[in-house]
Design an enzyme around this catalytic site. Structure first.
Site, mmCIF file in Angstrom:
data_model
loop_
_atom_site.group_PDB
_atom_site.id
_atom_site.type_symbol
_atom_site.label_atom_id
_atom_site.label_comp_id
_atom_site.label_asym_id
_atom_site.label_seq_id
_atom_site.Cartn_x
_atom_site.Cartn_y
_atom_site.Cartn_z
ATOM 1 N N ASP A 269 22.743 -42.856 35.113
ATOM 2 C CA ASP A 269 23.150 -41.768 34.226
ATOM 3 C C ASP A 269 24.657 -41.797 34.001
ATOM 4 O O ASP A 269 25.140 -41.663 32.878
ATOM 5 C CB ASP A 269 22.707 -40.433 34.844
ATOM 6 N N GLU B 204 17.390 -45.422 33.124
ATOM 7 C CA GLU B 204 18.640 -45.185 33.843
ATOM 8 C C GLU B 204 18.739 -46.092 35.071
ATOM 9 O O GLU B 204 19.812 -46.624 35.372
ATOM 10 C CB GLU B 204 18.762 -43.722 34.244
#
Length: 171
Positions: free
Chosen positions: A4, A76
């Site tokens: 992220d 991610e």
């Protein structure tokens, strides 16, 4: 966590360099649209990430390979793996990531990106000086792993809109 952070850094840097004269708020809106859950799941679907996931029996049985949150997290994680395997090179992450999101970046630069209705509504309400805007979750249904939420937007106790989504935020 790592994926992220790398995603946000790479996209932020790219947008800042590509659109140097764009106001901060517009850059933030564009970045948010590019890194939101739905977009990340779409990127995963575009090259079949779900087909390569090892899932438990329950996840497999409950369509885990197609679940938005699973695909978002897998994307991610993939970015984090590229970052770590390349000795923390954002350049290598960008080399992988930017071609995937280039179409969305082009769309975003033409103002056709997903519109942030909540922010627009709040800014409008504040501009006219109206009192109280509330978001109230009035219903949720479905199993815990796949809930659907119904949220009402209320202005001074009057319902002015209703939304449905897989998260309260989306609704």
């Amino acid at each position: 966590f790592m994926g992220d952070a790398v995603l946000s850094a790479v996209v932020s840097e790219y947008l800042f360099e590509r659109f140097p004269d764009m106001p901060e708020g517009e850059l933030s809106t564009m970045r948010a649209a590019l890194v939101q859950s739905q977009a990340l799941a779409s990127y995963s679907r575009s090259f079949g990430v779900g087909d390569f996931l090892y899932l438990g029996h329950g996840e497999e049985k409950n369509n885990g390979r197609n679940r938005q949150s699973t695909l978002e997290n897998a994307f991610e994680a993939l970015l984090a793996a590229i970052y770590l395997d390349s000795k923390c090179s954002k350049k290598q992450v960008a080399k992988f990531l930017l071609p995937i999101i280039e179409k969305e970046i082009t769309i975003a630069s033409k103002d056709e990106m997903a519109y942030d209705y909540k922010t627009s509504l709040q800014q409008f309400i504040q501009s006219i000086g109206t009192d109280k805007l509330q978001y109230v979750c009035v219903k949720d249904y479905g199993p815990d792993h796949d809930k659907t939420f119904v949220v009402e937007v209320r202005l001074n106790s009057n319902v002015i809109g209703t939304g449905t989504g897989k998260t309260k935020r989306e609704a």
